[in-house]
Design an enzyme around this catalytic site. Structure first.
Site, short mmCIF file in Angstrom:
data_model
loop_
_atom_site.label_atom_id
_atom_site.label_comp_id
_atom_site.label_asym_id
_atom_site.label_seq_id
_atom_site.Cartn_x
_atom_site.Cartn_y
_atom_site.Cartn_z
N HIS A 23 -31.40 0.72 24.62
CA HIS A 23 -32.01 1.89 24.79
C HIS A 23 -32.04 2.65 23.36
O HIS A 23 -33.00 3.36 23.23
CB HIS A 23 -31.25 2.76 25.55
CG HIS A 23 -31.31 2.49 27.33
ND1 HIS A 23 -30.22 2.00 27.75
CD2 HIS A 23 -32.20 2.68 28.16
CE1 HIS A 23 -30.46 1.61 29.06
NE2 HIS A 23 -31.68 2.13 29.20
N LYS A 26 -38.26 -5.61 28.01
CA LYS A 26 -37.64 -6.22 28.88
C LYS A 26 -38.02 -6.22 30.20
O LYS A 26 -38.37 -7.10 31.11
CB LYS A 26 -36.09 -5.76 28.98
CG LYS A 26 -35.18 -6.56 29.86
CD LYS A 26 -34.00 -6.45 29.94
CE LYS A 26 -33.42 -5.12 30.70
NZ LYS A 26 -33.66 -5.44 32.22
#
Ligand code: PAF
Length: 285
Positions: free
Chosen positions: A33, A149
């Protein structure tokens, strides 16, 4: 960094003359993140992140309940990495008219949701499109920052943005991996020591498929070999290994002319479901 729990407060607080990048998350933040926050901060005046565990994208109640929640640690990480605003709402603030009202609900994503995550998690992408469309309505960013992802999620969100005619760019940031190649994921926190060690095999099998494709091996035996190798491990239960056209998400047929070739997998490791993918770097796929 300002933390706001109400959409109305966030909208009032955001200066409209600055460029804004938005990073939506479900929390339990990690270095993956932070790569999104960094990419956002490098190219925009302001970074807005959200943490909201969206109930409408979970198809198993137990999965929603056990999703890791670490808001204090998350806020500290975001602040340290240059996030300017954190939107930390409750369900009523995101869905003031109830969870059934959904601006994105009439969108037919066609083949984009027919395979892989879409086939294995019915309704999941409707929930993702619902929450992302609502968050974009609240934040109105110039750029939406997403991680590679969730490759299929990115394709679905791009389609949603197009169908709803939203004026927002999408920036996709490559997957960040652990020392042994496991893709960083909030779900990794739920793995016990043995499961965590076993999970490293997911990336190794994807890498083997990529190497096979680069050497000109045919698609189906490669998918089968990876599936069997993962399935042979006591702690791993693979759902799919799929090689596909990155634009249509349709299965790749040997010899197809594609812009981007991708291999993706979903594997259950104990009670935890992990996904990963790799883009195949081929001069002439
Ligand atoms: O990728 C995620 O964490 C979620 O699907 C998202 C985009 C924040 C929507 O809830």
């Amino acid at each position: 960094m300002r933390i706001l729990k109400k959409a109305t407060d966030l909208r009032k607080a955001l200066p409209r003359k600055k460029s804004i990048a938005f990073v939506p998350t479900m929390g339990a933040l990690h270095a993956g993140h932070m790569a999104l926050i960094k990419a956002a901060a490098d190219s925009h005046d302001l970074v807005v992140a959200s943490i909201f565990v969206n109930p409408t994208q979970f198809n198993e109640r137990s999965d929603l309940q056990k999703y890791p929640r670490t808001p204090k640690e998350d806020a500290a990480l975001l602040k340290a990495h240059g996030c300017d605003f954190l939107y930390l709402p409750d369900v009523a603030d995101v869905y003031p008219d109830g969870m059934k009202k959904n601006a994105a609900k009439n969108i037919d994503f066609g083949p984009l949701t027919a395979t892989m995550e879409g086939a294995n998690r019915p309704g999941h992408f409707d929930g993702v499109a619902q929450v992302v469309s609502r968050l974009l309505e609240i934040v109105e960013p110039d750029t939406l920052v997403l991680g590679q992802k969730d490759y299929q999620q990115v394709a679905v969100i791009r389609a949603m943005i197009q169908r709803l005619d939203l004026l927002v760019r999408v920036l996709v940031v490559p997957t960040v991996r652990e020392f042994d190649g496991l893709a960083m994921s909030s779900r990794n926190k739920l793995l016990n020591t043995d499961e965590r060690a076993a999970a490293a095999m997911i990336n190794r099998q994807l890498a083997a498929v990529v190497a096979g494709l680069a050497a000109g091996w045919p698609t189906q035996p490669l998918e089968q070999m990876a599936l069997s190798a993962l399935g042979e491990h006591d702690l791993l239960d693979p759902e799919y290994v799929q090689i596909f056209d990155g634009d249509t998400l349709l299965p790749y047929l040997d010899g197809d002319n594609v812009r981007e070739l991708v291999v993706a997998t979903a594997v259950r490791c104990g009670d935890v479901r992990l996904i990963d993918n790799r883009i195949v770097d081929l001069p002439n796929p």
